[in-house]
Design an enzyme around this catalytic site. Structure first.
Site, PDB file in Angstrom:
ATOM      1  N   HIS A 245      32.454  41.792  32.601  1.00 16.28           N
ATOM      2  CA  HIS A 245      32.976  40.478  32.999  1.00 16.28           C
ATOM      3  C   HIS A 245      32.690  40.244  34.471  1.00 16.28           C
ATOM      4  CE1 HIS A 245      36.172  43.451  33.670  1.00 16.28           C
ATOM      5  NE2 HIS A 245      36.515  42.726  34.725  1.00 16.28           N
TER       6      HIS A 245
ATOM      7  N   GLU B  45      38.701  48.012  35.475  1.00 14.74           N
ATOM      8  CA  GLU B  45      39.887  48.372  34.684  1.00 14.74           C
ATOM      9  C   GLU B  45      39.720  48.004  33.211  1.00 14.74           C
ATOM     10  OE1 GLU B  45      43.216  46.548  36.609  1.00 14.74           O
ATOM     11  OE2 GLU B  45      43.093  47.897  38.334  1.00 14.74           O
TER      12      GLU B  45
HETATM   13  P1  5GP Z   1      38.372  44.646  36.473  1.00 13.80           P
HETATM   14  O1  5GP Z   1      39.124  45.475  37.447  1.00 13.80           O
HETATM   15  O2  5GP Z   1      38.127  45.376  35.175  1.00 13.80           O
HETATM   16  O3  5GP Z   1      37.136  44.050  37.065  1.00 13.80           O
HETATM   17  O4  5GP Z   1      39.295  43.391  36.186  1.00 13.80           O
HETATM   18  C1  5GP Z   1      39.996  43.176  35.018  1.00 13.80           C
HETATM   19  C2  5GP Z   1      40.758  41.886  35.216  1.00 13.80           C
HETATM   20  O5  5GP Z   1      41.248  41.477  33.960  1.00 13.80           O
HETATM   21  C3  5GP Z   1      41.972  42.018  36.153  1.00 13.80           C
HETATM   22  O6  5GP Z   1      41.823  41.099  37.221  1.00 13.80           O
HETATM   23  C4  5GP Z   1      43.149  41.701  35.248  1.00 13.80           C
HETATM   24  O7  5GP Z   1      44.158  40.945  35.900  1.00 13.80           O
HETATM   25  C5  5GP Z   1      42.520  40.903  34.131  1.00 13.80           C
HETATM   26  N1  5GP Z   1      43.194  41.046  32.845  1.00 13.80           N
HETATM   27  C6  5GP Z   1      43.589  42.211  32.252  1.00 13.80           C
HETATM   28  N2  5GP Z   1      44.170  41.966  31.069  1.00 13.80           N
HETATM   29  C7  5GP Z   1      44.146  40.619  30.904  1.00 13.80           C
HETATM   30  C8  5GP Z   1      44.606  39.750  29.859  1.00 13.80           C
HETATM   31  O8  5GP Z   1      45.153  40.168  28.836  1.00 13.80           O
HETATM   32  N3  5GP Z   1      44.402  38.413  30.043  1.00 13.80           N
HETATM   33  C9  5GP Z   1      43.783  37.906  31.150  1.00 13.80           C
HETATM   34  N4  5GP Z   1      43.636  36.585  31.221  1.00 13.80           N
HETATM   35  N5  5GP Z   1      43.335  38.693  32.145  1.00 13.80           N
HETATM   36  C10 5GP Z   1      43.517  40.032  32.031  1.00 13.80           C
END
Ligand code: 5GP
Ligand code: ZN
Length: 110
Positions: free
Chosen positions: A99, A94
């Site tokens: 990360h 997302e």
């Molecule tokens: P992905 O699906 O890209 O691997 O995960 C993105 C993660 O980033 C999600 O678990 C979401 O909760 C976290 N996330 C998104 N925006 C923010 C933010 O502004 N601050 C923090 N601490 N986490 C975020």
């Protein structure tokens, strides 16, 4: 730094986060929507959109990300943990800044 990237903004302190680690190459902070009792994100400062955008020149950076996981997990009282790197939209990614998730202490569901 990508001006539209939320994790670049966190890296640069433009958006606040619960930061738990920082060095010259990496930052780590708590996920805003935790899916486990402990849910950390390990984020390289360099803006790379996905794991697919990495090559041999990023080998040391990727190694650092992996090696940081057990250190931070231990600091947060975890004797075991899960790691996850979602890659691409089909991979559930997302936020398009590379990360690694570190989960532990019991998953809470989403
Ligand atoms: P992905 O699906 O890209 O691997 O995960 C993105 C993660 O980033 C999600 O678990 C979401 O909760 C976290 N996330 C998104 N925006 C923010 C933010 O502004 N601050 C923090 N601490 N986490 C975020
Ligand atoms: Zn970024």
């Amino acid at each position: 730094m990508d001006e539209n990237c939320i994790f670049c903004k966190i890296v640069n302190g433009v958006i606040p986060s619960k930061k738990i680690y920082e060095d010259e190459a990496m930052i780590a902070f708590f996920d805003i929507k935790p899916m486990a009792r402990v849910h950390l994100l390990i984020v390289p400062k360099l803006h790379l959109e996905t794991l697919k955008d990495c090559d041999g020149s990023h080998q040391a950076l990727l190694g650092k990300m992996l090696l940081l996981a057990p250190v931070l997990a231990k600091e947060h009282g975890l004797s075991g943990f899960k790691t996850l790197i979602n890659t691409g939209r089909e991979g559930g990614q997302e936020v398009f800044h590379l990360h690694m998730h570190v989960f532990g202490g019991g998953l809470t569901g989403s």
